[in-house]
Write a protein that holds these residues in place. Structure first.
Motif, PDB file in Angstrom:
ATOM      1  N   ARG A  29     -10.047   3.202  -0.912  1.00  0.00           N
ATOM      2  CA  ARG A  29      -9.316   3.159   0.356  1.00  0.00           C
ATOM      3  C   ARG A  29      -9.354   4.458   1.164  1.00  0.00           C
ATOM      4  O   ARG A  29      -9.598   4.421   2.377  1.00  0.00           O
ATOM      5  CB  ARG A  29      -7.857   2.754   0.114  1.00  0.00           C
ATOM      6  CG  ARG A  29      -7.093   2.386   1.387  1.00  0.00           C
ATOM      7  CD  ARG A  29      -7.261   0.916   1.744  1.00  0.00           C
ATOM      8  NE  ARG A  29      -6.562   0.090   0.779  1.00  0.00           N
ATOM      9  CZ  ARG A  29      -7.163  -0.785  -0.030  1.00  0.00           C
ATOM     10  NH1 ARG A  29      -8.483  -0.932  -0.005  1.00  0.00           N
ATOM     11  NH2 ARG A  29      -6.467  -1.514  -0.878  1.00  0.00           N
ATOM     12  N   PRO A  30      -9.097   5.626   0.568  1.00  0.00           N
ATOM     13  CA  PRO A  30      -9.070   6.842   1.398  1.00  0.00           C
ATOM     14  C   PRO A  30     -10.378   7.090   2.151  1.00  0.00           C
ATOM     15  O   PRO A  30     -10.359   7.427   3.339  1.00  0.00           O
ATOM     16  CB  PRO A  30      -8.775   7.950   0.382  1.00  0.00           C
ATOM     17  CG  PRO A  30      -8.015   7.266  -0.705  1.00  0.00           C
ATOM     18  CD  PRO A  30      -8.665   5.914  -0.822  1.00  0.00           C
TER      19      PRO A  30
ATOM     20  N   PRO B 285      -2.173  -0.521  -2.624  1.00  0.00           N
ATOM     21  CA  PRO B 285      -1.740   0.833  -2.287  1.00  0.00           C
ATOM     22  C   PRO B 285      -2.831   1.557  -1.519  1.00  0.00           C
ATOM     23  O   PRO B 285      -3.964   1.066  -1.427  1.00  0.00           O
ATOM     24  CB  PRO B 285      -1.505   1.465  -3.657  1.00  0.00           C
ATOM     25  CG  PRO B 285      -2.473   0.761  -4.552  1.00  0.00           C
ATOM     26  CD  PRO B 285      -2.524  -0.655  -4.056  1.00  0.00           C
ATOM     27  N   LEU B 286      -2.504   2.728  -0.988  1.00  0.00           N
ATOM     28  CA  LEU B 286      -3.436   3.433  -0.118  1.00  0.00           C
ATOM     29  C   LEU B 286      -4.272   4.461  -0.861  1.00  0.00           C
ATOM     30  O   LEU B 286      -5.212   5.014  -0.290  1.00  0.00           O
ATOM     31  CB  LEU B 286      -2.677   4.107   1.026  1.00  0.00           C
ATOM     32  CG  LEU B 286      -1.779   3.190   1.857  1.00  0.00           C
ATOM     33  CD1 LEU B 286      -1.289   3.917   3.093  1.00  0.00           C
ATOM     34  CD2 LEU B 286      -2.478   1.889   2.239  1.00  0.00           C
ATOM     35  N   ALA B 287      -3.936   4.729  -2.103  1.00  0.00           N
ATOM     36  CA  ALA B 287      -4.684   5.703  -2.902  1.00  0.00           C
ATOM     37  C   ALA B 287      -4.265   5.523  -4.352  1.00  0.00           C
ATOM     38  O   ALA B 287      -3.317   4.777  -4.657  1.00  0.00           O
ATOM     39  CB  ALA B 287      -4.386   7.129  -2.441  1.00  0.00           C
ATOM     40  N   VAL B 288      -4.963   6.209  -5.261  1.00  0.00           N
ATOM     41  CA  VAL B 288      -4.633   6.114  -6.685  1.00  0.00           C
ATOM     42  C   VAL B 288      -4.340   7.473  -7.306  1.00  0.00           C
ATOM     43  O   VAL B 288      -3.981   7.556  -8.482  1.00  0.00           O
ATOM     44  CB  VAL B 288      -5.754   5.405  -7.470  1.00  0.00           C
ATOM     45  CG1 VAL B 288      -5.909   3.963  -7.008  1.00  0.00           C
ATOM     46  CG2 VAL B 288      -7.074   6.166  -7.349  1.00  0.00           C
TER      47      VAL B 288
ATOM     48  N   GLY C 178      -6.320  11.609  -3.032  1.00  0.00           N
ATOM     49  CA  GLY C 178      -6.450  10.460  -2.133  1.00  0.00           C
ATOM     50  C   GLY C 178      -5.261  10.323  -1.219  1.00  0.00           C
ATOM     51  O   GLY C 178      -5.396  10.020  -0.025  1.00  0.00           O
ATOM     52  N   TYR C 179      -4.056  10.555  -1.750  1.00  0.00           N
ATOM     53  CA  TYR C 179      -2.834  10.521  -0.928  1.00  0.00           C
ATOM     54  C   TYR C 179      -2.925  11.531   0.210  1.00  0.00           C
ATOM     55  O   TYR C 179      -2.624  11.213   1.365  1.00  0.00           O
ATOM     56  CB  TYR C 179      -1.622  10.812  -1.805  1.00  0.00           C
ATOM     57  CG  TYR C 179      -0.435  11.374  -1.058  1.00  0.00           C
ATOM     58  CD1 TYR C 179       0.420  10.544  -0.345  1.00  0.00           C
ATOM     59  CD2 TYR C 179      -0.198  12.749  -1.039  1.00  0.00           C
ATOM     60  CE1 TYR C 179       1.501  11.074   0.358  1.00  0.00           C
ATOM     61  CE2 TYR C 179       0.875  13.278  -0.346  1.00  0.00           C
ATOM     62  CZ  TYR C 179       1.720  12.437   0.353  1.00  0.00           C
ATOM     63  OH  TYR C 179       2.778  12.952   1.062  1.00  0.00           O
TER      64      TYR C 179
ATOM     65  N   THR D  36       3.107   4.833  -1.788  1.00  0.00           N
ATOM     66  CA  THR D  36       1.976   4.921  -2.710  1.00  0.00           C
ATOM     67  C   THR D  36       2.135   6.127  -3.618  1.00  0.00           C
ATOM     68  O   THR D  36       1.921   6.055  -4.839  1.00  0.00           O
ATOM     69  CB  THR D  36       0.652   5.009  -1.929  1.00  0.00           C
ATOM     70  OG1 THR D  36       0.402   3.765  -1.249  1.00  0.00           O
ATOM     71  CG2 THR D  36      -0.516   5.312  -2.861  1.00  0.00           C
ATOM     72  N   MET D  37       2.523   7.268  -3.049  1.00  0.00           N
ATOM     73  CA  MET D  37       2.702   8.482  -3.847  1.00  0.00           C
ATOM     74  C   MET D  37       3.835   8.316  -4.854  1.00  0.00           C
ATOM     75  O   MET D  37       3.776   8.873  -5.962  1.00  0.00           O
ATOM     76  CB  MET D  37       2.968   9.676  -2.923  1.00  0.00           C
ATOM     77  CG  MET D  37       2.927  11.027  -3.638  1.00  0.00           C
ATOM     78  SD  MET D  37       1.303  11.433  -4.327  1.00  0.00           S
ATOM     79  CE  MET D  37       1.785  12.155  -5.908  1.00  0.00           C
TER      80      MET D  37
END
Length: 432
Positions: free
Chosen positions: A126-127, A145-148, A152-153, A373-374
């Motif tokens: 995603r990122p 989610p937007l990152a893992v 990425g966050y 996500t974080m």
């Protein structure tokens, strides 16, 4: 007939008022129509179930939407999605073979072909996909989610700020934020109807995900993407992949995000290489800046009691996923009763498409999507390490669990060990 007409009028009026709660969260300034056009050229990256569902809802949102490009890493996923959308929306689908892109770089070709894009791949990608889309000047709907991981966050946060500068609309697939009844309940909680919030619980207890057996011709990367729910770099773990919906609701209610977490987890039923590296049960205790605690329990085990939901305990009453407020004596004080609403997933696509067309306000969900996500990344790090981890330190972490390069022959850093099994996270080993 008069009675039914009046009931319908009251119901529709109630929906209109409640829907205003959703749109009142959006910034007040409008965005321009896409390049001054009346048609949106839509692209789809990731043609599995999530991407296909989002495409259906985007095409439902307005006949001005035309799907013009699609991309996936697997031919069968692309073909299946194309057949489904073409059958249901024949007049709105114009994706000839030359705009059906296949492979790890397919996302670039899709994004280059459209005005707005749906990003529906596993979140490990995603990122980078989000960054390419915003740098290319495209509006984005992206699944959660937007990152893992923390790197990425941080990328997603920076790209989200770039989207604001460019006035590019971004909607995140945390559809609970668009659920009309939940908006009403959150407003009541914020007005003090349950009193001071004392504690919160989140539940996501379900069965295990499907396993796609390894094929002799598959590379390791192909196999992992086929079974992405079983690998942390692709899924982010169960808190990120599933419980994020309820965790985000709690963050929304709290108007805050946890500052530290501790937890525990492991594997009880998932065994062997076919189940990758993930834990099948998780417990996390999150603490907010005011000292209140959020307790999260997740499980992926068959033949067990299932529950997906939350409970918010206040000094006067409690609220839960059934959209009800119950006082401490057990009396129902309020319950949302309109069961005929549009789905929250459809509402969020209506918001996204309307914002891109310029008929609804500008929207950018990146901030809360990234912060929730974080929260899930913080929880996974705490559970897998057995350590109490502070949010500040977690955000600063340079530990990436995503491979640094992608090709089908990439030597995966989490490849199976000599016995064929994957390395399972081991509590007691620091992750910062």
């Amino acid at each position: 007939m008069e009675k039914n007409t009046r009931r319908t009028f009251i119901k529709n009026t109630s929906k209109t008022v409640a829907a205003g709660l959703v749109f009142s969260q959006l910034p007040s300034f409008a965005t321009e129509n896409v390049l001054g056009q009346e048609r949106i050229k839509l692209g789809l990256v990731g043609c599995g179930g999530r991407g296909t569902g989002a495409a259906f809802q985007a095409l439902t949102a307005s006949k001005s939407v035309q799907l013009v490009a699609m991309g996936d890493v697997f031919q069968h996923e692309l073909d299946n999605c194309f057949q489904l959308v073409s059958k249901e929306f024949a007049a709105q689908v114009d994706v000839p073979r030359e705009r059906q892109f296949l492979g790890l770089e397919a996302y670039k070709a899709v994004i280059d072909s459209c005005d707005a894009v749906i990003l529906g791949t596993p979140p490990g990608f995603r990122p980078d996909h989000f960054e390419y889309a915003i740098e290319s000047g495209k509006h984005v709907f992206m699944e959660k989610p937007l990152a893992v991981d923390a790197p990425g966050y941080r990328k997603v946060i920076n790209v989200g700020e770039m989207a604001t500068t460019k006035k590019l609309n971004v909607v995140v697939g945390l559809q609970s934020r668009y659920e009309i009844g939940l908006n009403e309940m959150v407003k009541k909680i914020h007005s003090g109807e349950i009193g001071d919030i004392l504690s919160m619980d989140v539940y996501y207890n379900v069965g295990k995900a499907t396993v796609h057996p390894r094929k002799p011709s598959q590379t390791e990367l192909e196999y992992q993407i086929s079974n992405w729910h079983y690998f942390n770099w692709l899924w982010g773990g169960q808190l990120a992949g599933q419980a994020i919906h309820q965790i985000d609701v709690v963050n929304w209610i709290k108007k805050d995000y946890p500052i530290k977490a501790s937890g525990m987890g492991g594997r009880a039923m998932l065994k062997g290489p076919e189940h990758g590296e993930i834990f099948d049960h998780h417990y996390a205790e999150f603490e907010y800046s005011d000292g209140t605690k959020l307790h999260v329990q997740c499980r992926q085990m068959d033949n067990c009691a299932n529950r997906m939901g939350f409970n918010i305990q206040g000094s006067k009453a409690r609220a839960d996923e059934r959209l009800q407020i119950i006082d401490n004596g057990g009396e129902v004080l309020w319950r949302y009763r309109d069961e005929d609403d549009s789905s929250s997933s459809q509402i969020e696509q209506d918001v996204f498409i309307g914002a891109v067309l310029g008929t609804k306000p500008y929207v950018n969900n990146t901030k809360y999507g990234a912060e929730s996500t974080m929260t899930t990344i913080l929880g996974r790090m705490a559970i897998e390490s057995g350590q109490q981890i502070e949010l500040k330190k977690a955000k600063e972490s340079n530990l990436s669990i995503v491979p640094t390069e992608f090709s089908w022959d990439t030597k995966m850093p989490n490849a199976p060990l000599e016995d064929g099994n994957y390395q399972i996270p081991r509590p007691g080993i620091p992750v910062l």
